[in-house]
Design an enzyme around this catalytic site. Structure first.
Site, short mmCIF file in Angstrom:
data_model
loop_
_atom_site.label_atom_id
_atom_site.label_comp_id
_atom_site.label_asym_id
_atom_site.label_seq_id
_atom_site.Cartn_x
_atom_site.Cartn_y
_atom_site.Cartn_z
N ASN A 297 3.25 60.49 39.13
CA ASN A 297 1.94 59.87 39.35
C ASN A 297 1.51 60.13 40.78
O ASN A 297 2.22 60.79 41.55
CB ASN A 297 2.02 58.36 39.05
N ASP B 140 6.53 54.86 33.76
CA ASP B 140 6.89 53.99 32.63
C ASP B 140 7.70 54.74 31.58
O ASP B 140 8.47 54.15 30.85
CB ASP B 140 5.61 53.43 31.99
N LYS C 13 14.40 76.46 32.10
CA LYS C 13 12.95 76.35 32.10
C LYS C 13 12.39 76.62 30.70
O LYS C 13 12.76 77.62 30.08
CB LYS C 13 12.38 77.35 33.11
N ASP D 296 12.26 48.42 32.89
CA ASP D 296 11.38 47.78 33.88
C ASP D 296 12.28 47.06 34.89
O ASP D 296 12.91 46.06 34.56
CB ASP D 296 10.41 46.81 33.19
N ILE D 297 12.31 47.59 36.09
CA ILE D 297 13.24 47.11 37.11
C ILE D 297 12.90 45.67 37.52
O ILE D 297 13.76 44.78 37.57
CB ILE D 297 13.21 48.04 38.36
N LYS E 268 1.01 40.08 34.58
CA LYS E 268 2.27 40.70 35.00
C LYS E 268 3.11 39.74 35.85
O LYS E 268 4.33 39.75 35.78
CB LYS E 268 1.99 42.00 35.77
O1 C5P Z 1 3.73 49.50 36.01
P1 C5P Z 1 3.34 48.04 36.21
O2 C5P Z 1 1.89 47.84 36.47
O3 C5P Z 1 3.94 47.13 35.20
O4 C5P Z 1 4.03 47.66 37.61
C1 C5P Z 1 3.98 46.36 38.11
C2 C5P Z 1 5.18 46.14 38.99
O5 C5P Z 1 6.38 46.37 38.25
C3 C5P Z 1 5.27 47.04 40.21
O6 C5P Z 1 5.73 46.24 41.28
C4 C5P Z 1 6.31 48.09 39.81
O7 C5P Z 1 7.04 48.58 40.94
C5 C5P Z 1 7.21 47.32 38.87
N1 C5P Z 1 7.82 48.17 37.84
C6 C5P Z 1 9.20 48.26 37.78
N2 C5P Z 1 9.79 49.05 36.82
C7 C5P Z 1 9.05 49.74 35.94
C8 C5P Z 1 7.62 49.63 35.98
C9 C5P Z 1 7.05 48.85 36.96
O8 C5P Z 1 9.89 47.64 38.60
N3 C5P Z 1 9.63 50.48 35.03
#
Ligand code: C5P
Length: 405
Positions: free
Chosen positions: A211, A280, A290, A308-309, A342
């Site tokens: 991104n 994501d 390749k 999602d961390i 969120k």
């Molecule tokens: O992508 P999103 O809008 O859900 O991101 C919101 C928050 O979640 C951000 O702080 C992003 O760093 C975190 N996040 C994460 N792991 C992911 C997607 C987003 O920690 N896979």
């Protein structure tokens, strides 16, 4: 856009080192930050770069004579010592360091150093043998005892051909140290983990999904926390930015690597700020070779969701507020409602929401316009600010949340 250095009065002591020519450019940078710069040159300093250069760049008279008659009635060393928020000696030669360590007062710079109550920062720059000599090291240790801030010189090739410690640090390193002197020390004793930048999700050895994140906001958040006294770890995706000085920076590439590093380091941390733009999704498979245009199946790319961390950290902390979790939401529509959703879904304490549709906020630029939402539903809309100022405003808010726990 205002900088934390705006209106600060910096007295700059330039002493006899070839690095004096680099400091001429620091004067321009300080002025761009809105600081007032008044230069004092030692006799040696004035042999390397003329006072005229510093006068033109600073826009101020350059002082090089303790007994000058030009402002004799104002007693120059006392006036300069009083009208000073920081005395910065750069480059600081071995001779200047020795004289300051002895408390000599036989030229203007050494006299101002004795007379001022402002903090004093030294940037030693000299041949590496001179720097490593026990006499210089003892003098520096003595100055540190007096409370002088000493910036470590860089290691590398020197103008004289030698290699080793003694090079003047880059401006961004000196600037970080100057900002630390002026910053509120309200995060002292706190440990902070920040994530920044994009992640790259490889498709094959040359291609990846990613991104437009530059990492600028997250790096500003990490630098600001370090300036305010926190012990900071930065987990960064690929960016072109300098690692902030004094910050333990860990480079990762993929979302899974960011997950592993963040989760394994989050234990015992006071605040986690997730400024990273984590991908994501990742390609379901990663080709070893390749992909060929002729053999790849056109039009289909199967994706797999990344963990999602932040949500994982939010689930683990249950109902308590430790560690304090700060998320970022970059939204192109209905940004406040998305941010609130969120904040709840990920069990966060603070959400920094930015509307990425403006040209002066969001990806790549140096400015941002964000709204802070907290778990009590309090909303604070910040104006258009530099990312550096935005970072400090976020920490102002986090410091209050930490105090209220
Ligand atoms: O992508 P999103 O809008 O859900 O991101 C919101 C928050 O979640 C951000 O702080 C992003 O760093 C975190 N996040 C994460 N792991 C992911 C997607 C987003 O920690 N896979």
């Amino acid at each position: 856009m205002s900088s934390p250095l705006a209106a600060k009065r910096i007295v700059l002591g330039v002493t006899g080192s070839i690095a004096a020519y680099k400091v001429a450019d620091w004067v321009r940078s300080l002025k761009r930050d809105g600081a007032t710069v008044t230069v004092i040159m030692s006799k040696g300093g004035a042999r390397f770069v003329t006072p005229l250069t510093f006068a033109a760049l600073s826009g101020n008279h350059v002082h090089d004579d303790m007994f000058s008659m030009s402002m004799a009635e104002q007693i120059p060393h006392i006036e300069l010592a009083k009208q000073c928020d920081l005395l910065l000696v750069a480059p600081a030669s071995a001779d200047a360091i020795a004289r300051l360590a002895q408390g000599l007062a036989d030229d203007l710079l050494s006299t101002v150093a004795l007379a001022t109550e402002a903090p004093i920062m030294l940037c030693p720059a000299m041949n590496s043998k001179m720097f490593m000599h026990p006499a210089t090291q003892t003098n520096l240790a003595r100055l540190a005892e007096f409370g002088y801030r000493i910036i470590k010189p860089d290691v590398g090739a020197m103008a004289c051909g030698d290699d080793g410690p003694g090079r003047l640090p880059e401006w961004h390193v000196a600037r970080h140290a100057i900002l630390s002197i002026f910053a509120r020390q309200d995060l002292t004793g706190r440990s902070v983990l920040v994530t920044a930048g994009p992640t790259w999700e490889p498709l094959d050895p040359v291609r990846f999904l990613s991104n437009r994140s530059s990492g600028k906001m997250g790096y500003a958040v990490a630098a600001a926390a370090s300036q305010r006294g926190a012990s900071v770890t930065l987990i960064s995706g690929p960016t072109t930015l300098h690692a902030p000085p004094g910050v333990n920076t860990i480079q990762i590439t993929t979302a899974q690597e960011m997950y592993d590093e963040t989760i394994s380091r989050a234990e015992g941390i006071d605040v986690v700020v997730k400024a990273a733009a984590v991908s994501d999704f990742r390609p379901d498979t990663q080709a070893d070779q390749k992909l060929k245009k002729a053999t790849a199946k056109a039009g289909t790319l199967t994706l797999h969701a990344n963990p999602d961390i932040l949500q994982t950290l939010g689930q683990r902390k249950g109902k308590c507020h430790y560690p304090l979790l700060v998320g970022f939401a970059a939204e192109s529509e209905d940004h406040l409602n998305e941010g609130r959703r969120k904040l709840r879904e990920k069990n966060l304490d603070l959400m920094v929401v930015n509307d990425i549709t403006g040209v002066d906020c969001g990806f790549g630029v140096d400015t941002n316009r964000v709204t802070l939402l907290d778990y009590n539903d309090a909303t604070e809309e910040l104006p258009l600010l530099s990312k550096e100022e935005t970072a400090h405003r976020i920490w102002d808010r986090v410091a209050r949340l930490l105090d209220s726990q």
